[in-house]
Design a protein around this motif. Structure first.
Motif, mmCIF file in Angstrom:
data_model
loop_
_atom_site.group_PDB
_atom_site.id
_atom_site.type_symbol
_atom_site.label_atom_id
_atom_site.label_comp_id
_atom_site.label_asym_id
_atom_site.label_seq_id
_atom_site.Cartn_x
_atom_site.Cartn_y
_atom_site.Cartn_z
ATOM 1 N N HIS A 96 -21.768 130.482 68.943
ATOM 2 C CA HIS A 96 -21.612 131.923 69.081
ATOM 3 C C HIS A 96 -20.184 132.206 69.570
ATOM 4 C CE1 HIS A 96 -26.248 132.443 69.811
ATOM 5 N NE2 HIS A 96 -25.956 131.901 68.641
ATOM 6 N N SER A 97 -19.210 131.538 68.988
ATOM 7 C CA SER A 97 -17.833 131.620 69.460
ATOM 8 C C SER A 97 -17.264 133.030 69.289
ATOM 9 C CB SER A 97 -16.964 130.595 68.731
ATOM 10 O OG SER A 97 -17.072 130.741 67.332
ATOM 11 N N THR A 98 -16.423 133.421 70.219
ATOM 12 C CA THR A 98 -15.996 134.809 70.359
ATOM 13 C C THR A 98 -15.183 135.327 69.179
ATOM 14 O OG1 THR A 98 -15.975 134.584 72.761
ATOM 15 C CG2 THR A 98 -14.703 136.408 71.829
ATOM 16 N N HIS A 99 -14.127 134.610 68.795
ATOM 17 C CA HIS A 99 -13.198 135.158 67.810
ATOM 18 C C HIS A 99 -13.785 135.181 66.400
ATOM 19 C CE1 HIS A 99 -10.672 133.858 71.218
ATOM 20 N NE2 HIS A 99 -10.036 134.980 70.952
ATOM 21 N N PRO A 116 -8.254 134.685 56.830
ATOM 22 C CA PRO A 116 -7.004 134.801 56.071
ATOM 23 C C PRO A 116 -6.316 133.441 56.007
ATOM 24 C CG PRO A 116 -6.758 135.751 58.269
ATOM 25 C CD PRO A 116 -8.212 135.437 58.105
ATOM 26 N N PRO A 117 -5.596 133.144 54.914
ATOM 27 C CA PRO A 117 -4.957 131.830 54.750
ATOM 28 C C PRO A 117 -3.688 131.718 55.581
ATOM 29 C CG PRO A 117 -4.473 133.208 52.864
ATOM 30 C CD PRO A 117 -5.417 133.999 53.733
ATOM 31 N N LEU A 118 -3.849 131.476 56.869
ATOM 32 C CA LEU A 118 -2.712 131.439 57.785
ATOM 33 C C LEU A 118 -2.150 130.037 57.965
ATOM 34 C CD1 LEU A 118 -4.100 133.838 60.544
ATOM 35 C CD2 LEU A 118 -2.485 134.386 58.704
ATOM 36 N N THR A 119 -3.025 129.020 57.918
ATOM 37 C CA THR A 119 -2.577 127.638 58.115
ATOM 38 C C THR A 119 -3.182 126.732 57.049
ATOM 39 O OG1 THR A 119 -4.402 126.879 59.518
ATOM 40 C CG2 THR A 119 -2.605 128.062 60.609
ATOM 41 N N GLU A 179 -11.352 124.493 64.163
ATOM 42 C CA GLU A 179 -10.342 125.086 63.279
ATOM 43 C C GLU A 179 -10.738 126.510 62.890
ATOM 44 O OE1 GLU A 179 -6.698 124.751 62.124
ATOM 45 O OE2 GLU A 179 -7.696 122.852 62.597
ATOM 46 N N LEU A 180 -12.032 126.714 62.630
ATOM 47 C CA LEU A 180 -12.517 128.046 62.265
ATOM 48 C C LEU A 180 -12.264 129.033 63.403
ATOM 49 C CD1 LEU A 180 -15.967 128.724 60.564
ATOM 50 C CD2 LEU A 180 -14.868 130.356 62.074
ATOM 51 N N GLU A 181 -12.617 128.637 64.603
ATOM 52 C CA GLU A 181 -12.448 129.534 65.743
ATOM 53 C C GLU A 181 -10.968 129.828 66.024
ATOM 54 O OE1 GLU A 181 -13.326 131.880 69.215
ATOM 55 O OE2 GLU A 181 -14.298 131.449 67.302
ATOM 56 N N GLU A 182 -10.125 128.806 65.937
ATOM 57 C CA GLU A 182 -8.699 129.013 66.199
ATOM 58 C C GLU A 182 -8.044 129.888 65.129
ATOM 59 O OE1 GLU A 182 -6.793 128.233 68.924
ATOM 60 O OE2 GLU A 182 -8.805 127.895 69.697
ATOM 61 N N LYS A 185 -9.023 133.375 65.823
ATOM 62 C CA LYS A 185 -8.225 133.856 66.963
ATOM 63 C C LYS A 185 -6.839 134.278 66.500
ATOM 64 C CE LYS A 185 -6.703 132.349 71.573
ATOM 65 N NZ LYS A 185 -6.757 131.194 72.535
ATOM 66 N N LEU A 186 -6.208 133.451 65.665
ATOM 67 C CA LEU A 186 -4.894 133.797 65.117
ATOM 68 C C LEU A 186 -4.958 135.123 64.352
ATOM 69 C CD1 LEU A 186 -3.345 130.515 63.632
ATOM 70 C CD2 LEU A 186 -2.335 131.994 65.375
ATOM 71 N N ALA A 187 -5.994 135.261 63.533
ATOM 72 C CA ALA A 187 -6.132 136.472 62.724
ATOM 73 C C ALA A 187 -6.219 137.717 63.595
ATOM 74 C CB ALA A 187 -7.359 136.363 61.831
ATOM 75 N N LEU A 188 -6.936 137.622 64.693
ATOM 76 C CA LEU A 188 -7.077 138.763 65.590
ATOM 77 C C LEU A 188 -5.789 139.033 66.366
ATOM 78 C CD1 LEU A 188 -10.676 138.053 66.882
ATOM 79 C CD2 LEU A 188 -9.983 139.959 65.421
ATOM 80 N N LEU A 189 -5.097 137.952 66.781
ATOM 81 C CA LEU A 189 -3.837 138.121 67.508
ATOM 82 C C LEU A 189 -2.779 138.793 66.627
ATOM 83 C CD1 LEU A 189 -3.541 134.692 69.362
ATOM 84 C CD2 LEU A 189 -3.795 136.934 70.435
ATOM 85 N N LEU A 190 -2.810 138.500 65.338
ATOM 86 C CA LEU A 190 -1.798 139.016 64.416
ATOM 87 C C LEU A 190 -2.191 140.343 63.774
ATOM 88 C CD1 LEU A 190 -0.960 135.651 62.644
ATOM 89 C CD2 LEU A 190 0.533 136.908 64.214
ATOM 90 N N ARG A 191 -3.389 140.783 64.051
ATOM 91 C CA ARG A 191 -3.910 141.973 63.383
ATOM 92 C C ARG A 191 -3.006 143.180 63.626
ATOM 93 N NH1 ARG A 191 -8.418 143.442 60.819
ATOM 94 N NH2 ARG A 191 -9.208 145.563 61.048
ATOM 95 N N GLY A 192 -2.648 143.867 62.530
ATOM 96 C CA GLY A 192 -1.819 145.059 62.630
ATOM 97 C C GLY A 192 -0.326 144.785 62.645
ATOM 98 N N THR A 193 0.066 143.496 62.544
ATOM 99 C CA THR A 193 1.493 143.159 62.511
ATOM 100 C C THR A 193 1.834 142.522 61.162
ATOM 101 O OG1 THR A 193 1.143 140.945 63.431
ATOM 102 C CG2 THR A 193 1.482 142.740 64.997
ATOM 103 N N PRO A 194 3.077 142.689 60.696
ATOM 104 C CA PRO A 194 3.473 142.026 59.448
ATOM 105 C C PRO A 194 3.334 140.514 59.600
ATOM 106 C CG PRO A 194 5.079 143.686 60.085
ATOM 107 C CD PRO A 194 4.147 143.530 61.252
#
Length: 215
Positions: A96-99, A116-119, A179-182, A185-194
Motif C-alpha cells: 500500500h505504498s504512498t506514491h 511516465p518513462p522517466l528512467t 522501482e515502481l514506488e521510486e 515518487k519522481l513523477a509526483l515530485l516533477l508534476r507541473g514542471t517541464p
C-alpha cells in the motif's frame, strides 16, 4: 537449512526491509513465493511485515490447498491470478505504498501505462504498469481483472489501494516494487514542471536491449 525454511526466512527478511523503510505500514501488504514442490508460502492475513514469524506463514500445496500455518491474506485472488497467467512467476508482492497509490488518485493518470518513462530502470524492471479500477479489499474480482490482462503485465496498481508486482523470484519482485514506488515518487515530485523524460527512441532502445514486454 532446507530450501523451504530458507524461503521462509527470506520472505520475513524482505518483508521487514519493506516495512522498515516505510513502503507499507501497519498490517498492510502481502507477499507470496513459489516453493520447490510447486506450492506457495504466503504472508498471513492481518499480519505486519515488520514482525512476521517464519513458522506461521501460510503454506499451500501444489494443488492450491492450505495445509499449514495461519490463514492467508484475504487477497489470495491477486496472487493466484499472476501465478496462473504468468507461468514464470515465482513471487508476488503487494503493498500500500504512498506514491504509487497517490498516482491512482490523479484524474489524468494514463490507465494503460501509469508510470511516465522517466528512467531506464523502471522500464527494465516493470514494463508498462496497468492501472486497475477500485475493488473492495479481498474482492475476488481483483483476480479476474489481472486474468483479463492475459499475462501481458508483470505489474499493476489497484486504484485507491496499491501496487502489485510479479517476478521470477522474490528478490527480483522486491526490487521491481521498489522501482515502481521510486518512479511514482519522481513523477509526483516533477508534476507541473517541464520534464525531460525518455524519448520514444530511447524507450525502444531499452526495450530492445533488455527484451522488455512493452506492448
Amino acid at each position: 537449512m532446507s530450501r523451504d525454511n530458507r524461503l521462509r526466512e527470506d520472505i520475513c527478511f524482505w518483508a521487514k526491509s519493506l516495512f522498515d523503510r516505510g513502503l507499507t505500514g501497519g498490517a498492510s501488504g502481502n507477499l507470496s513465493a513459489r516453493t520447490e514442490d510447486g506450492g506457495l508460502l504466503v504472508t498471513p492475513t492481518g499480519s505486519s511485515f515488520g514482525r512476521l514469524d517464519p513458522a506461521r506463514l501460510s503454506r499451500f500445496d501444489a494443488t492450491g490447498r492450505h495445509i499449514d500455518g495461519d490463514p492467508p491474506t484475504k487477497e489470495m485472488a491477486l496472487h493466484d491470478a499472476f501465478y496462473e497467467t504468468r507461468k514464470t512467476t515465482g513471487a508476488v508482492v503487494h503493498l500500500h505504498s504512498t506514491h504509487a497509490t497517490a498516482l491512482t488518485l490523479l484524474t489524468d493518470t494514463d490507465a494503460d501505462n501509469m508510470l511516465p518513462p522517466l528512467t531506464a530502470y523502471s522500464i527494465m524492471r516493470l514494463g508498462k504498469v496497468k492501472l486497475l479500477p477500485f475493488f473492495r479489499p479481498g474482492d475476488p474480482a481483483m483476480g479476474d481483472a489481472v486474468r483479463s490482462l492475459a499475462g501481458r503485465r508483470s505489474a499493476v496498481v489497484l486504484a485507491n489501494h496499491g501496487p502489485v508486482v510479479a517476478a521470477k523470484e522474490l528478490e527480483a519482485a522486491v526490487y521491481a516494487m521498489e522501482e515502481l514506488e521510486e518512479t511514482a515518487k519522481l513523477a509526483l515530485l516533477l508534476r507541473g514542471t517541464p520534464t525531460l523524460g525518455l524519448t520514444e527512441q530511447q524507450i525502444r532502445e531499452v526495450v530492445t536491449a533488455f527484451d522488455v514486454d512493452w506492448e
